[in-house]
Design an enzyme around this catalytic site. Structure first.
Site, PDB file in Angstrom:
ATOM      1  N   GLN A 180       0.832  -1.207   0.000  1.00  0.00           N
ATOM      2  CA  GLN A 180       0.000   0.000   0.000  1.00  0.00           C
ATOM      3  C   GLN A 180       0.861   1.250   0.000  1.00  0.00           C
ATOM      4  O   GLN A 180       0.590   2.223   0.705  1.00  0.00           O
ATOM      5  CB  GLN A 180      -0.929  -0.014   1.221  1.00  0.00           C
ATOM      6  CG  GLN A 180      -1.890  -1.185   1.214  1.00  0.00           C
ATOM      7  CD  GLN A 180      -2.722  -1.260   2.484  1.00  0.00           C
ATOM      8  OE1 GLN A 180      -2.780  -0.336   3.278  1.00  0.00           O
ATOM      9  NE2 GLN A 180      -3.389  -2.381   2.673  1.00  0.00           N
ATOM     10  N   CYS A 181       1.898   1.243  -0.818  1.00  0.00           N
ATOM     11  CA  CYS A 181       2.894   2.311  -0.863  1.00  0.00           C
ATOM     12  C   CYS A 181       2.861   2.967  -2.246  1.00  0.00           C
ATOM     13  O   CYS A 181       2.461   2.340  -3.227  1.00  0.00           O
ATOM     14  CB  CYS A 181       4.270   1.672  -0.596  1.00  0.00           C
ATOM     15  SG  CYS A 181       5.681   2.769  -0.776  1.00  0.00           S
ATOM     16  N   GLY A 182       3.296   4.197  -2.314  1.00  0.00           N
ATOM     17  CA  GLY A 182       3.400   4.873  -3.604  1.00  0.00           C
ATOM     18  C   GLY A 182       4.348   4.159  -4.559  1.00  0.00           C
ATOM     19  O   GLY A 182       4.240   4.294  -5.778  1.00  0.00           O
ATOM     20  N   THR A 196       4.603   0.828  -4.676  1.00  0.00           N
ATOM     21  CA  THR A 196       4.093  -0.524  -4.919  1.00  0.00           C
ATOM     22  C   THR A 196       4.068  -0.888  -6.409  1.00  0.00           C
ATOM     23  O   THR A 196       4.378  -2.025  -6.762  1.00  0.00           O
ATOM     24  CB  THR A 196       2.701  -0.718  -4.276  1.00  0.00           C
ATOM     25  OG1 THR A 196       2.829  -0.489  -2.876  1.00  0.00           O
ATOM     26  CG2 THR A 196       2.149  -2.114  -4.511  1.00  0.00           C
TER      27      THR A 196
END
Length: 162
Positions: A35-37, A39
């Site tokens: 759930q990361c930028g 990803t």
């Protein structure tokens, strides 16, 4: 004599995986989050893996929830997400910690061998990457914003090196 990456093992589910299993292969070790930028880098990782794995390259992904709690899922949920969303086929290991009192021994070794920006040891964010040669030597550390495709030339050089 300093410890080798091949002296360590890591968890994949209930299995203890000795890193010596990857001897004679070039490795890219990455701390990941779903759930990361960053990803979407899973896509580039998979493309690089498909292209270079037959030549002796492996990607070892280690989910970590230490940065903004961007990896809250279980190991099984993470694996399913990666396989469904990015069609990953490289190994995704059990969630671990890369900083602090509970730093996994693998990451303690990686950080000791290759410091980050300004010589700092701690991992600053998800998708920090470590390139390891066929002999288990940590060659380079890459910042999270470095895309997998931008590392390919370094990987190929190591694959071709005896």
């Amino acid at each position: 004599m300093s410890q080798s990456i091949y002296d360590l093992s890591v968890k994949r589910g209930s299995e203890e995986v000795p890193l010596s299993k990857y001897k004679d292969k070039v490795l890219l070790i990455v701390n990941t989050a779903s759930q990361c930028g960053f990803t979407p880098q899973y896509k580039g990782l998979q493309e690089t893996y498909e292209k270079l794995n037959p030549k002796g390259f492996e990607i070892l992904a280690f989910p970590c929830n230490q940065f903004g709690e961007q990896e809250p899922g279980t190991d099984a949920e993470i694996k399913t997400f990666c396989e469904r969303t990015f069609m990953t086929t490289f190994p995704i290991f059990s969630k671990l910690e890369v900083n602090g009192a509970n730093t996994d021994p693998l990451y303690a070794h990686l950080k000791k061998e290759a410091s980050g920006f300004l010589g700092l040891k701690d991992i600053k964010w998800n998708f920090t990457k470590f390139l390891v040669d066929k002999h288990g030597k940590v060659v380079k550390r890459y910042a999270p914003m470095t895309k997998p495709e931008d590392i390919e030339k370094d990987i190929v050089k190591l694959i071709e090196k005896p």
